[in-house]
Scaffold this active site. Structure first.
Site, PDB file in Angstrom:
ATOM      1  N   THR A 244       1.075  -0.723   0.032  1.00 32.69           N
ATOM      2  CA  THR A 244       0.158  -0.015  -0.261  1.00 32.69           C
ATOM      3  C   THR A 244       0.733   1.136   0.225  1.00 32.69           C
ATOM      4  O   THR A 244       0.328   2.470   0.268  1.00 32.69           O
ATOM      5  CB  THR A 244      -1.080   0.068   1.348  1.00 32.69           C
ATOM      6  OG1 THR A 244      -0.117  -0.354   2.662  1.00 32.69           O
ATOM      7  CG2 THR A 244      -2.139  -0.959   1.074  1.00 32.69           C
ATOM      8  N   GLU A 462     -18.943 -20.678 -13.313  1.00 38.46           N
ATOM      9  CA  GLU A 462     -18.933 -19.235 -14.069  1.00 38.46           C
ATOM     10  C   GLU A 462     -20.417 -18.403 -14.079  1.00 38.46           C
ATOM     11  O   GLU A 462     -19.928 -17.532 -13.537  1.00 38.46           O
ATOM     12  CB  GLU A 462     -17.657 -19.101 -15.165  1.00 38.46           C
ATOM     13  CG  GLU A 462     -16.530 -19.673 -15.081  1.00 38.46           C
ATOM     14  CD  GLU A 462     -15.467 -19.515 -13.751  1.00 38.46           C
ATOM     15  OE1 GLU A 462     -16.101 -18.509 -13.012  1.00 38.46           O
ATOM     16  OE2 GLU A 462     -14.892 -20.066 -13.393  1.00 38.46           O
TER      17      GLU A 462
END
Ligand code: ADP
Ligand code: ZN
Length: 653
Positions: A244, A462
């Site tokens: 980050t 999916e």
């Protein structure tokens, strides 16, 4: 005890036995050689030498029997007159027989005696006609040599053997860099005079920057603070997931304040020898004090700062290092301007002592970037990249929800590489989107051959996920991509869900719909093919985990209400948790979880049954294209032509 050891060793340790034999034979040879030398020396000596008591020697001198005496402090070697005569006669007869017989070669018998402290012996010898007496000239250098051989050489050999042994052992033990390295601070301390990083290089993270602003100001003019009597901060803890930008922020602080930057990783401190870590900490602060004001950055501080009371026995080394760090933190003079920044993604394991006022009392959270943050990060990293006309970074930022700064930096670089591979002069939108997939899901797995049946199963699975997700959210696009192309890290196909933007709270209904979505794949298999595949295992694991959290952590079940059954152990890394309830309660917890899974499973199946036509249509399109975007799926659901869908501004290539 010993027997046990022996038995253990007998597990076929032939090498050891070989070594022992080798050493034994060397010792044997040494003994034999020494004995042989001794024999040889004594044989040479005793040749025609008789030991005589001193009284006899003195007697013989007085009786005029002694011819010559060689005197040293420890022994007299002498010959007798009669022996010399005999030897001379023997020599003469030998020379008569053989004219070439060498002169003076017939040996004279010698006697030795141990001298007593006898001052009269020299006058006595003169009186009684001893021909020669005296000592040999002793060569000084022989003394030196014998001293070296007898005293110094063994020591040198011993030392060499010891060094060799140490080397050998240390290499066996994983290398400690020789004995001399112990206690020396060869920690990888990186010092940068100028980091060259500024806040402009850190995108987003405005709150973190604001908190750090004060530290920079303090480094610039500490007087302003000390005048008023304010205590200056010593350290701040940067908390956030990996990637980050914690390191980047710390460097930016140093860059903005224009001070040197020291960095070291917590794992560097953890060494084999107790005390090394502590001495490294000491050295680090000593070095820093020399160039203050400066920034010290300690990455992964949790490796040394772990709570001390956490574990029985504990780790001495880490504890010493931690104690040293605490001592240094308390010890240095804050007016000098040393600021310690530490980074971690597990603040909850840190020792409380580290977080006390006057130490790392400030906590700065470095969050995963939101949409604006991601856009800014992309802009920062594309500053030096040539972009094509069609690039729309805002759309990339939308598509990359959940990514951290490091992911985005990686993505931009992969896109640039892809553009070069395709021989283009600039990066286009498709490059960015493709590399996103590469960063998230890994490279496409080439050469995996799926049968038609498998492809159909995967496609329906999916689409099952995607459709359940879409139908629960009033036809808001829930997924960014569906593919049945196998990827290295992913399963055989995958559905890329859009994490919800800036959502800090999850309602009970959100969690339920997430569980339904996860089970949607399995439901589609059951509905269309009346079968179950192993491809759903990860979905099931995640759905169960969510249901368990819902009951035990979020207090959302009817049965337990707001009773917490777990404690979080690590919030930032993998959110592992431990149960804190009785065994009987745990069994009831499992039952509760099963109920939630069951009901969600039924509901998900219901959604697919209701929308069977959409399921077939999207699956057919996916089978044809192999990879479709969320926009294309939504177009089909709305009855539009999927080819007209806006795919984050990319023209598939
Ligand atoms: P951390 O220390 O938190 O693990 P880093 O600071 O090492 O993360 O970040 C790794 C890289 O990711 C940085 O070098 C930078 O290129 C990129 N990065 C991360 N966050 C940001 C950000 N907010 N802005 C720009 N780049 C970032
Ligand atoms: Zn699945």
């Amino acid at each position: 005890m010993n027997q046990n050891n022996n038995q253990n060793n007998q597990g076929g340790n032939k090498n050891n036995r070989k070594n022992t034999l080798g050493i034994l034979s060397i010792v044997l040879w040494a003994v034999i050689l020494t004995a042989a030398m001794q024999l040889l020396v004594s044989a040479l000596r005793s040749d025609k030498t008789d030991e005589i008591p001193y009284s006899t020697f003195r007697q013989w001198v007085m009786e005029d029997k002694v011819a010559t005496v060689k005197m040293t402090s420890s022994q007299f070697t002498f010959t007798l007159v009669e022996d010399e005569k005999a030897a001379q006669e023997a020599q003469e007869t030998a020379q008569q027989k053989n004219p070439f017989f060498p002169v003076g070669k017939t040996p004279v018998k010698q006697y030795v005696t141990a001298p007593l402290n006898d001052d009269d012996i020299i006058p006595l010898m003169e009186e009684h006609g001893v021909k020669e007496f005296g000592t040999d000239l002793v060569d000084q250098s022989t003394y030196v040599w014998s001293f070296i051989l007898s005293q110094i050489l063994p020591i040198v050999l011993m030392v060499a053997a010891m060094i060799f042994l140490f080397r050998f052992m240390s290499s066996k033990m994983g290398g400690m860099g020789g004995v001399g390295g112990v206690g020396k601070a060869n920690a990888k301390v990186y010092m940068e005079k100028k980091t060259g990083v500024t806040f402009a290089d850190v995108a987003g993270q405005d709150e973190a920057k604001e908190s750090l602003e004060e530290i920079i100001d303090f480094l610039h003019n500490p007087g302003k603070y000390t005048e008023i009597g304010a205590k200056l901060p010593k350290g701040a803890l940067l908390v956030g997931s990996p990637g980050t930008g914690k390191t980047l922020l710390a460097k930016a602080v140093a860059g903005e304040a224009n001070v040197p930057f020291f960095s070291i990783s917590g794992s560097d401190f953890v060494e084999m020898f107790v005390g090394v870590g502590a001495s490294r900490v000491r050295d680090l602060f000593k070095e820093a004090a020399k160039v203050a004001p400066c920034i010290i950055f300690i990455d992964e501080i949790d490796t040394i700062g772990k709570s001390r009371d956490n574990r029985m026995g504990g780790n001495d080394e880490r504890e010493q290092t931690l104690n040293q760090l605490l001592a240094e933190l308390d010890g240095f003079d804050p007016t000098k301007g040393i600021i310690v920044l530490a980074a971690t993604n597990r603040p909850e394991v840190l020792d409380k002592a580290l977080l006390r006022p006057g130490r790392f009392d400030r906590r700065i959270t470095v969050d995963r970037p939101n949409l604006a943050g991601r856009l800014a990060t992309l802009q920062v990293h594309t500053r030096n990249i040539r972009l094509a006309e069609d690039v729309d970074l805002k759309k990339i930022a939308q598509a990359t929800a959940g990514c951290v700064g490091a992911d985005l930096a990686n993505l931009v670089n992969e896109a640039a590489l892809r553009a070069v591979r395709h021989g283009r002069k600039a990066v286009n939108q498709q490059d960015l989107l493709s590399s996103f997939e590469l960063v998230i899901a890994g490279a496409e797995k080439k050469g995996t051959v799926l049968t038609e049946k498998e492809k159909r199963l995967i496609a329906y699975h999916e689409v099952g996920h995607a459709l359940v997700a879409a139908k629960q959210k009033d036809d808001v696009m829930p997924v960014s991509k569906i593919t049945i192309v196998p990827h290295v890290q992913g399963a055989l196909g995958y559905t890329l869900h859009l994490p919800e933007e800036e959502k800090f709270l999850m309602t009970k209904e959100d969690l339920y719909s997430e569980i339904r979505t996860l089970l949607g794949g399995r439901c589609a298999e059951e509905l269309v093919f009346d079968t179950k595949t192993s491809g759903a295992s990860n979905d099931i694991e995640r759905a169960t985990e969510l249901a368990r959290k819902l009951v035990a952590m979020f207090g959302m079940s009817d049965k337990f209400g707001a009773m917490g059954l777990t404690t979080v152990q690590n919030q930032y890394l993998d959110a592992s948790y431990g149960l804190t309830c009785a065994q009987a309660t745990a069994a009831q917890l499992d039952e509760e979880v099963r109920k939630i899974i069951d009901s969600c499973h039924k509901e998900a199946r219901g959604i697919l049954e209701e929308n069977r036509a959409d399921l077939d249509a999207v699956a057919a399109y996916l089978l044809e294209k192999e990879t479709i975007t969320g926009q294309e799926m939504m177009a089909i659901l709305k009855g539009d032509d999927p080819a007209t869908a806006d795919n984050y501004g990319a023209n598939p290539s």
